[in-house]
Design a protein around this motif. Structure first.
Motif, PDB file in Angstrom:
ATOM      1  N   ALA A  15       0.806  -1.219   0.000  1.00  0.00           N
ATOM      2  CA  ALA A  15       0.000   0.000   0.000  1.00  0.00           C
ATOM      3  C   ALA A  15       0.843   1.275   0.000  1.00  0.00           C
ATOM      4  CB  ALA A  15      -0.916   0.000   1.227  1.00  0.00           C
ATOM      5  N   THR A  16       2.161   1.124   0.101  1.00  0.00           N
ATOM      6  CA  THR A  16       3.053   2.282   0.193  1.00  0.00           C
ATOM      7  C   THR A  16       3.441   2.791  -1.192  1.00  0.00           C
ATOM      8  OG1 THR A  16       3.973   1.487   2.279  1.00  0.00           O
ATOM      9  CG2 THR A  16       5.269   3.110   1.070  1.00  0.00           C
ATOM     10  N   ARG A  17       3.397   4.107  -1.361  1.00  0.00           N
ATOM     11  CA  ARG A  17       3.876   4.702  -2.616  1.00  0.00           C
ATOM     12  C   ARG A  17       5.395   4.582  -2.640  1.00  0.00           C
ATOM     13  NH1 ARG A  17       2.115  10.724  -3.532  1.00  0.00           N
ATOM     14  NH2 ARG A  17       3.516  10.969  -1.749  1.00  0.00           N
ATOM     15  N   LYS A  18       5.927   4.002  -3.701  1.00  0.00           N
ATOM     16  CA  LYS A  18       7.346   3.652  -3.745  1.00  0.00           C
ATOM     17  C   LYS A  18       8.233   4.872  -3.973  1.00  0.00           C
ATOM     18  CE  LYS A  18       6.276  -0.663  -3.212  1.00  0.00           C
ATOM     19  NZ  LYS A  18       4.830  -0.474  -3.017  1.00  0.00           N
ATOM     20  N   ASP A  19       9.342   4.884  -3.257  1.00  0.00           N
ATOM     21  CA  ASP A  19      10.365   5.919  -3.389  1.00  0.00           C
ATOM     22  C   ASP A  19      11.509   5.327  -4.200  1.00  0.00           C
ATOM     23  OD1 ASP A  19      12.308   7.831  -3.154  1.00  0.00           O
ATOM     24  OD2 ASP A  19      12.257   7.960  -0.978  1.00  0.00           O
ATOM     25  N   HIS A  20      11.764   5.879  -5.388  1.00  0.00           N
ATOM     26  CA  HIS A  20      12.775   5.309  -6.283  1.00  0.00           C
ATOM     27  C   HIS A  20      14.079   6.100  -6.258  1.00  0.00           C
ATOM     28  CE1 HIS A  20       9.906   2.444  -7.840  1.00  0.00           C
ATOM     29  NE2 HIS A  20       9.041   3.408  -8.063  1.00  0.00           N
TER      30      HIS A  20
END
Length: 203
Positions: free
Chosen positions: A32-37
């Protein structure tokens, strides 16, 4: 390393357990976490910048991720259950999908004016370098002062100061340049030959 017998009476080398590290299943939270790239440094470029210097200091960040606080509003998201109740992390936990990117971004921000100039940063491994002993000491002083200013704690047992060469990400770095770490090659050479077996046929 130690050697133990398995169920087939074969000798199997295993690492000796010197301590335990808790691991929590955060797969649902990570989904559910927005990914940090945020990217990690290119290893080859980092090694090239380190090579051909005469003196090095290798610093290790103590407990890595656990030095990064979690925003109070987000701490409840890390809640886990155990026989003694429910608990939540106040510091960044291993297992969170964005922990590596968040930590690298934080380290890059702390040392932004030093990176590619007097030091290199890969996660919690900091490499300080200099062309001469005095220059390396001066650079080390700047880095340690920055750590003090931001309350970044180092693991002194894993730090090495004013050495002529060292191992960085599996490569030996010195004023001679970049060399392969022989210990890594020996481990691979001593691996037993691969054995394949046919899968059992369904009856």
């Amino acid at each position: 390393m130690t050697v133990v017998k398995n169920q087939n009476n074969e000798l199997i080398p295993q690492r000796t357990v010197t301590g335990w590290q808790m691991c929590i299943d955060y797969r649902k939270l990570n989904t559910a976490t927005r990914k940090d790239h945020f990217p990690l440094p290119f290893i080859d470029e980092m090694l090239e910048r380190l090579a051909n210097h005469s003196f090095f200091c290798y610093l290790d960040g103590y407990s890595g991720y656990h030095q990064i606080p979690i925003h109070p509003e987000d701490q409840s998201k890390t809640t886990f259950t155990c026989p003694y109740g429910t608990f939540a992390y106040r510091r960044m936990s291993f297992g969170l999908c964005n922990a590596p990117a968040s930590f690298q971004r934080c380290m890059m921000a702390i040392f932004s004016d030093f990176i590619e100039n007097i030091m290199e940063v890969f996660m919690d491994d900091f490499s300080v370098y200099g062309k001469s002993f005095d220059q390396c000491i001066e650079n080390l002083e700047k880095v340690l002062q920055r750590c003090k200013e931001v309350d970044l704690v180092l693991n002194w047992e894993k730090c090495h100061f004013m050495v002529r060469e060292g191992i960085v990400l599996g490569h030996r770095i010195s004023e001679r340049g970049i060399e392969v770490d022989r210990a890594k090659i020996e481990v691979i050479e001593q691996l037993p030959p691969l054995q394949t077996s046919r899968p059992s046929e369904a009856s």
